[in-house]
Design a protein around this motif. Sequence first.
Motif, PDB file in Angstrom:
ATOM      1  N   VAL B  61      15.785  23.367  38.888  1.00 32.09           N
ATOM      2  CA  VAL B  61      14.520  23.473  40.062  1.00 32.09           C
ATOM      3  C   VAL B  61      14.134  24.869  41.258  1.00 32.09           C
ATOM      4  O   VAL B  61      15.465  25.346  41.764  1.00 32.09           O
ATOM      5  CB  VAL B  61      15.782  22.218  41.468  1.00 32.09           C
ATOM      6  N   VAL B  62      13.459  25.113  41.308  1.00 27.22           N
ATOM      7  CA  VAL B  62      12.847  25.792  41.903  1.00 27.22           C
ATOM      8  C   VAL B  62      12.538  25.941  43.257  1.00 27.22           C
ATOM      9  O   VAL B  62      11.221  24.435  43.793  1.00 27.22           O
ATOM     10  CB  VAL B  62      11.743  27.332  40.573  1.00 27.22           C
ATOM     11  N   TRP B  63      13.176  25.454  44.227  1.00 28.36           N
ATOM     12  CA  TRP B  63      12.570  25.843  45.320  1.00 28.36           C
ATOM     13  C   TRP B  63      11.342  26.289  46.765  1.00 28.36           C
ATOM     14  O   TRP B  63      12.276  27.770  46.780  1.00 28.36           O
ATOM     15  CB  TRP B  63      13.404  25.143  46.626  1.00 28.36           C
ATOM     16  N   HIS B  64      10.122  26.502  46.154  1.00 34.55           N
ATOM     17  CA  HIS B  64       9.398  27.577  46.112  1.00 34.55           C
ATOM     18  C   HIS B  64       7.102  27.245  47.138  1.00 34.55           C
ATOM     19  O   HIS B  64       7.984  25.790  46.687  1.00 34.55           O
ATOM     20  CB  HIS B  64       8.513  28.468  45.221  1.00 34.55           C
ATOM     21  N   ALA B  65       6.960  28.007  46.776  1.00 34.86           N
ATOM     22  CA  ALA B  65       5.298  27.921  47.310  1.00 34.86           C
ATOM     23  C   ALA B  65       5.350  27.770  49.075  1.00 34.86           C
ATOM     24  O   ALA B  65       4.812  26.160  48.999  1.00 34.86           O
ATOM     25  CB  ALA B  65       4.997  27.175  46.265  1.00 34.86           C
ATOM     26  N   GLY B  66       5.574  28.087  49.477  1.00 35.26           N
ATOM     27  CA  GLY B  66       6.172  28.487  50.951  1.00 35.26           C
ATOM     28  C   GLY B  66       8.011  29.040  51.041  1.00 35.26           C
ATOM     29  O   GLY B  66       7.860  29.588  49.693  1.00 35.26           O
TER      30      GLY B  66
END
Lengths: 111, 392
Positions: B61-66
């Motif tokens: 899980v990658v927390w990204h795009a911001g």
Amino acid sequence: MSLRLKYQTILTQLAPAGAVGVSLALGAAAPAVASEQPSGAQPSATAKEGVSERLAAVRDAVTALDMTKADAAKTDGRLAWGNFGWGGGWGWPNWNNWHNWPNWRNWWRNW
Amino acid sequence: MGDSMPRIELLVVQPTPFCNIDCRYCYLADRTNKSVVADATLQNLFGQVFASGWAKDGLSVVWHAGEPMVLPIAFYRRAFAMIEGLKPEGLMLSHSFQTNGTLIDDAWCDFIAETHLSIGVSVDGPRHFHDRNRVTRSGRGTFDKTIAGIRRLKSHGVPFHVISVLTKESLAAPREMFDFYLAEGIDHVCFNVEESEGDHRSESFAEAGIEDAYYDFLSEFWRLSAANPGKISFIREIDDAQRNVFRPRDTGIHNQLATPFAITSMDWTGNIATFSPELLGLKNRDYDDFVLGNVNRDRLEDLAARPLLARMAGDIDAGIALCREHCEYFSVCGGGEPVNKLFENGSFATAETVFCRMTKMRATDLVLDRLERLPDFVQAGAAASHSMPTVL
């Protein structure tokens, strides 16, 4: 000498060094000065072959090397698939991941 | 669904579209929006992903795009606990952040260590390269804050990698980039190139000789790394190229970016997209902004049957067929990145891009060139004068 044999000879010498050693050896085999090999130029006679032929020959050589190792292991009475550097730890599994995240779990970095 | 069941390998989650900085090459149009994903939306996403069985082989899980760190640690503590509570027993799941590093403090370092969070920091090299593009909304450089974050990670012993976006200026300075990483104790590096995506048009791609510059950069960076063993332990572009070249015959390549749901992305509202994560958030009339559905309204399984998915997959497959037919490098890449085909060529159903010529073709050329050069290099006795590692 066929391309496959040429690559197999090189890889046979390189393989004992493991992935790190191979990368160091290839990394060091750079032109002495930048002007020696302009980036657009092809570096060797082999390069006149198409890229797909060169890639196929490398993979044939890797496969042959794996088989040689397997035969040696069988002769020694020790089957060690998965411990072989090329097939088990080198190029497999083969992923093309998103470049904004190197998805380590799937990456080739078990060395 | 048997063998045809999708497999989610990478889940990209947008906790917020907001970013605290304003990089000049950023493709995210909505980065001033301070909205935050709702707990219920996360619950719907992970509940559905786990119930579908699409992630049974493990999940990143990658927390990204911001910028993920603009949200408080308490947000992630709550989210991670909720996900852990929903997760089937035994399923391997890892969390990751891709961050600009400017907000990293001691509390974040403690949280990262405690949760085994994987961290990627975006830093473009020395100050004069980094601050050219990675700026605040008032135009000030962010180098000092990013480096402070990196040094804090180092002081806490937190492992991390960096992603550096290369421009025509940094491509001409491999030695300077190498020295920068060494000076900061950075040993895992990934190089992106400034791409044309969304509203951003790459100036680098328009430069004459940019592909040769990329080859020369990688070549020299690799040489420097080999001459200083143990300093840089991972260069993604070199390792990736070697992995793709040195593999046994008859092993195929898996292109995650062209496989439905292998990479699945969710924005803060719950909208779901797949293929290249950059697609989500971009406007496109032909493909309904690439949104397959919303986890708050739709069942994940139903998204796999959407006509939009079939249309996108059909066009992407047509592009891959062209690559397979015409490209000598197909076996190292498996058909390229859909987002680059769309924004460089105007269609998924196309083949070669500047992006693939640089990042796939020239990197492959480099590995093949070095392999073929090696016997002459050794025979010529160049080893001593080039710090040849004693492996042969």
